[in-house]
Design a protein around this motif. Structure first.
Motif, short mmCIF file in Angstrom:
data_model
loop_
_atom_site.label_atom_id
_atom_site.label_comp_id
_atom_site.label_asym_id
_atom_site.label_seq_id
_atom_site.Cartn_x
_atom_site.Cartn_y
_atom_site.Cartn_z
N LEU A 49 6.39 87.66 13.86
CA LEU A 49 7.21 88.57 14.15
C LEU A 49 8.60 87.53 13.21
CD1 LEU A 49 7.38 90.62 16.71
CD2 LEU A 49 6.64 90.71 15.01
N HIS A 50 9.17 88.52 12.52
CA HIS A 50 10.39 87.97 12.20
C HIS A 50 11.33 88.28 13.38
CE1 HIS A 50 13.79 88.39 8.78
NE2 HIS A 50 14.19 86.82 9.15
N GLU A 51 12.06 87.14 13.85
CA GLU A 51 13.07 86.38 14.78
C GLU A 51 14.73 87.13 14.48
OE1 GLU A 51 14.75 82.96 18.00
OE2 GLU A 51 12.64 83.04 16.85
N PRO A 52 15.22 87.83 15.25
CA PRO A 52 16.57 88.30 14.98
C PRO A 52 16.70 87.25 14.77
CG PRO A 52 16.14 88.55 16.67
CD PRO A 52 14.04 88.32 16.05
N SER A 53 18.45 87.17 14.36
CA SER A 53 19.69 86.82 14.37
C SER A 53 19.85 85.87 15.48
CB SER A 53 20.70 86.75 12.91
OG SER A 53 21.43 87.73 13.64
N TYR A 54 19.62 86.73 17.23
CA TYR A 54 20.50 86.31 17.99
C TYR A 54 19.86 85.57 18.79
CZ TYR A 54 19.04 90.95 18.29
OH TYR A 54 18.52 91.93 17.86
N GLY A 55 18.02 85.56 17.97
CA GLY A 55 17.22 84.84 18.37
C GLY A 55 16.30 85.79 19.46
N LEU A 106 21.44 97.29 10.35
CA LEU A 106 22.07 97.12 9.36
C LEU A 106 21.90 96.32 8.20
CD1 LEU A 106 25.77 98.87 10.22
CD2 LEU A 106 24.13 99.69 9.54
N LYS A 107 21.42 95.26 8.84
CA LYS A 107 21.33 94.08 7.96
C LYS A 107 20.00 93.69 7.25
CE LYS A 107 21.00 89.57 10.09
NZ LYS A 107 21.57 88.63 10.79
N LYS A 108 19.23 93.88 8.49
CA LYS A 108 18.04 94.07 8.70
C LYS A 108 17.05 95.43 7.78
CE LYS A 108 15.93 90.97 10.93
NZ LYS A 108 15.33 90.75 12.35
N THR A 109 18.01 96.09 7.12
CA THR A 109 17.45 97.60 6.46
C THR A 109 18.15 97.39 4.79
OG1 THR A 109 19.40 98.61 7.62
CG2 THR A 109 16.90 98.90 8.36
N ASN A 126 12.99 93.53 3.12
CA ASN A 126 13.68 94.73 3.90
C ASN A 126 13.27 96.21 3.18
OD1 ASN A 126 15.01 92.69 5.36
ND2 ASN A 126 17.17 93.20 4.39
N TRP A 127 12.34 96.36 2.58
CA TRP A 127 12.17 97.31 2.22
C TRP A 127 11.31 98.03 3.49
CZ3 TRP A 127 6.70 99.61 1.72
CH2 TRP A 127 6.13 98.75 2.06
N LEU A 128 10.18 97.64 4.04
CA LEU A 128 9.88 98.35 5.36
C LEU A 128 10.25 99.34 6.23
CD1 LEU A 128 7.19 99.47 6.36
CD2 LEU A 128 6.14 97.20 7.73
N PRO A 129 11.59 98.10 6.83
CA PRO A 129 12.42 99.03 8.05
C PRO A 129 13.29 99.52 6.74
CG PRO A 129 12.52 96.64 8.20
CD PRO A 129 11.53 96.77 7.17
N ALA A 130 13.32 99.92 5.97
CA ALA A 130 14.47 100.77 4.41
C ALA A 130 13.71 101.86 4.99
CB ALA A 130 14.57 99.82 3.74
N SER A 131 12.38 102.09 5.19
CA SER A 131 11.63 103.03 4.49
C SER A 131 11.55 103.76 5.65
CB SER A 131 10.18 102.14 4.14
OG SER A 131 9.71 102.12 5.49
N GLY A 132 11.80 103.02 7.11
CA GLY A 132 12.37 104.30 8.44
C GLY A 132 13.80 105.02 7.92
N ALA A 140 13.97 98.57 17.67
CA ALA A 140 13.37 97.43 17.75
C ALA A 140 12.57 97.73 16.46
CB ALA A 140 12.07 97.25 19.12
N ASP A 141 12.20 99.01 15.46
CA ASP A 141 11.23 98.29 14.44
C ASP A 141 12.37 98.17 13.18
OD1 ASP A 141 13.02 101.31 15.39
OD2 ASP A 141 12.47 102.13 13.21
N PHE A 142 13.61 98.22 13.65
CA PHE A 142 13.82 97.83 12.14
C PHE A 142 14.44 96.09 12.68
CE2 PHE A 142 16.67 102.36 12.48
CZ PHE A 142 15.64 102.62 11.97
N ASN A 143 15.20 95.28 13.77
CA ASN A 143 15.43 94.56 14.04
C ASN A 143 14.22 93.72 14.55
OD1 ASN A 143 17.79 95.89 14.16
ND2 ASN A 143 18.29 95.43 16.12
#
Length: 336
Positions: free
Chosen positions: A8-14, A35-38, A46-52, A158-161
């Motif tokens: 999984l793509h780890e979030p910036s805060y870990g 906002l950053k991940k979309t 970021n296209w897949l989270p943005a599609s949400g 979660a689905d975005f981050n």
């Protein structure tokens, strides 16, 4: 590092701090991460989270007309029935028991395609499946992509981050990850295109199937009940699409121990059996954590399992060629 910890793509805060404790960000940090991940202008990956976000935007007009023009006792009943039973049961049948846990097999791909598109399409399989494997491996621990201990919005966003796949996998690791979706029929990128797009699924397949599915159900519902039924059912699908994100928060005791004797037998994690999700969609969650590979999760007499009823009926007409049913093992170990 184990493979499951890398996918999984780890979030910036870990996932955890330097002591190994779970990082529970503030709501402000969580929304900023979303906002950053979309942001597709920052990265095409970021296209897949943005599609949400796009999915929700496309559903809002249906909801607007449902509320302003078509709201009645009948349409409200259809709205709730479609959201809480039809969409919810399908989520258990397709995303949960088949796509993720491969608890049953279809006798022909046409039955798989029919089951996949049995309702209005919302989530892309990749968003659900990969992260759910991690969830089972790390339930309620740092790295669980929808860890209830980190709070309500940690799960809701979660689905975005937290649910995108990692973007730095080598070719061998990517080849291994592809097997997670191999049973779904989803069109999967080559390694070269994964490096370009950052996903398993291709945009062409994802958006193409979405368009075909929506065109089909708009036509069907319009033929049955006109614009009113179209707006009602699509509003119900949106309602489920939003609120299902809260399921793991409530289904894991809102981050606290909420097990009940004689009901919740798996004490290795915070999962609990809840009556409404159980009766409405077959999601007896604590039972599922005990036997994740079982096509049935309703083991006790009162635990009606609508998802299992669908799978079992398909097996009787030959559409499902095999399935795993752990009820006997459960009864022998925990009841008898």
């Amino acid at each position: 590092m184990a493979f499951i910890d890398k996918i999984l793509h780890e979030p910036s805060y870990g996932w955890q701090d330097e002591t190994g404790a779970l990082v529970a960000p503030t709501n402000k940090v969580l929304f900023s991460e979303a906002l950053k991940k979309t942001n597709i202008f920052q990265s095409r990956k970021n296209w897949l989270p943005a599609s949400g976000i796009l999915m929700l935007a496309c559903m809002l007009p249906f909801f607007y007309f449902f509320i302003t023009q078509y709201l009645s006792f009948l349409t409200l009943f259809i709205f709730l029935f479609y959201a809480m039973i039809v969409m919810s049961t399908h989520g258990t049948i397709w995303y949960h028991r088949y796509s993720t846990h491969k608890s049953y097999t279809f006798s022909h791909p046409i039955w798989r395609f029919i089951t996949q598109n049995l309702v209005i399409r919302t989530f892309a399989e990749e968003v659900y499946v990969i992260s759910h494997h991690v969830h089972h491996s790390k339930s309620d621990l740092p790295g669980d992509p929808y860890n209830a201990k980190a709070g309500f919005w940690y799960c809701m966003l979660a689905d975005f981050n937290h649910q995108s796949i990692a973007r730095n996998l080598d070719q061998k690791e990517y080849g291994k990850l592809k097997h997670f979706l191999s049973n779904t029929g989803v069109q999967i990128h080559s390694y070269k295109n994964y490096q370009k797009w950052g996903t398993l699924a291709t945009p062409l397949y994802t958006f193409g199937l979405w368009a075909i599915n929506w065109a089909f159900w708009i036509s069907v519902f319009y033929a049955i009940g006109g614009s009113a039924l179209v707006c009602t059912t699509f509003s119900g699908a949106m309602f489920w699409y939003i609120l299902v994100r809260a399921f793991n928060y409530t289904g894991h005791g809102k981050g606290k121990v909420a097990h009940k004797d004689g009901i919740d037998f798996d004490r290795r994690n915070l999962s609990i059996n809840q009556t409404r999700p159980g009766l409405f969609s077959g999601e007896w969650h604590n039972n599922h954590h005990l036997y994740p590979g079982s096509a049935r999760a309703g083991f006790l007499p009162y635990q009606i399992d609508t998802a299992w009823i669908y799978i079992y009926c398909l097996s009787k007409i030959g559409a499902v060629s095999s399935y795993r049913d752990s009820k006997k093992q459960f009864l022998e170990k925990y009841v008898k």
